[in-house]
Design a protein around this motif. Sequence first.
Motif, PDB file in Angstrom:
ATOM      1  N   TRP A 122       0.862  -0.779  -0.017  1.00  0.00           N
ATOM      2  CA  TRP A 122       0.029  -0.054   0.096  1.00  0.00           C
ATOM      3  C   TRP A 122       0.668   1.273  -0.285  1.00  0.00           C
ATOM      4  O   TRP A 122       0.634   2.046  -0.734  1.00  0.00           O
ATOM      5  N   LEU A 131      -3.253   5.669  -4.323  1.00  0.00           N
ATOM      6  CA  LEU A 131      -4.678   4.954  -3.347  1.00  0.00           C
ATOM      7  C   LEU A 131      -4.854   5.676  -2.447  1.00  0.00           C
ATOM      8  O   LEU A 131      -3.821   6.566  -1.839  1.00  0.00           O
ATOM      9  N   ASP A 180      -9.676   4.084  -0.534  1.00  0.00           N
ATOM     10  CA  ASP A 180      -9.265   2.517  -1.384  1.00  0.00           C
ATOM     11  C   ASP A 180      -8.688   1.590  -0.266  1.00  0.00           C
ATOM     12  O   ASP A 180      -9.040   0.811  -0.119  1.00  0.00           O
ATOM     13  N   PRO A 199      -8.363  -2.959   2.645  1.00  0.00           N
ATOM     14  CA  PRO A 199      -8.951  -2.012   0.939  1.00  0.00           C
ATOM     15  C   PRO A 199     -10.557  -2.227   2.036  1.00  0.00           C
ATOM     16  O   PRO A 199     -11.439  -2.454   2.131  1.00  0.00           O
ATOM     17  N   ARG A 202     -14.848   0.999  -2.760  1.00  0.00           N
ATOM     18  CA  ARG A 202     -15.774   1.971  -3.226  1.00  0.00           C
ATOM     19  C   ARG A 202     -17.286   1.862  -2.889  1.00  0.00           C
ATOM     20  O   ARG A 202     -17.607   2.919  -2.762  1.00  0.00           O
TER      21      ARG A 202
END
Length: 205
Positions: A122, A131, A180, A199, A202
Amino acid sequence: MSHSTTNTSDVLALDSLLGSEELELREKVRDFTDQRIRPNIARWYEDAVFPRELPAELGELGVLGMHLEGYGCPGRTAVEYGVAAMELEAGDSGIRTFVSVQGSLAMTAIHKWGSEEQKERWLPRMAAGELIGCFALTEPTAGSDPSSMASFARRDGTGDDAGWVLNGSKRWIGMASIADVMVVWANTDDGIRASWFRPAPRESP
């Protein structure tokens, strides 16, 4: 009659305290703010939008997680971070808040407590603005007091492949609607406050 010669662009007389690299960074961020944020912020506000292209531009500017070392992060000093934040704040507090939540809260939590796999997965993309992260601490009844959190995470299964089941409510989480990656704080069976990274779909409300 004498007249003041105060430099209104440096009323705190900070320039004399900054080194050449810090001044160079300040001018770079100031130019970005003048060219990219100031001309557009009123329209973004009226339209109630966060421009999704902006995080990548801020990543290219080098201000996302800029105080962190490794994993694609710039590794700048605290003073440089402060100078950059001051210039962004002069353009718009909301944009500066985005940079702070992304770097000082979401990315720092992963950098400090995440596994090596999580850091590699990440942090480089968050530093690049690919992200967006959020930091889910505040709760309806506890506010931002970790010692009063009601959210609870328990292990589901055993061994290294065991997952987590999370129960609780979070409120007023900046950037949660566009994130994200979420950093969610909760109690555990061990009685500690844990960071739990995942994560964020969305489509989640």
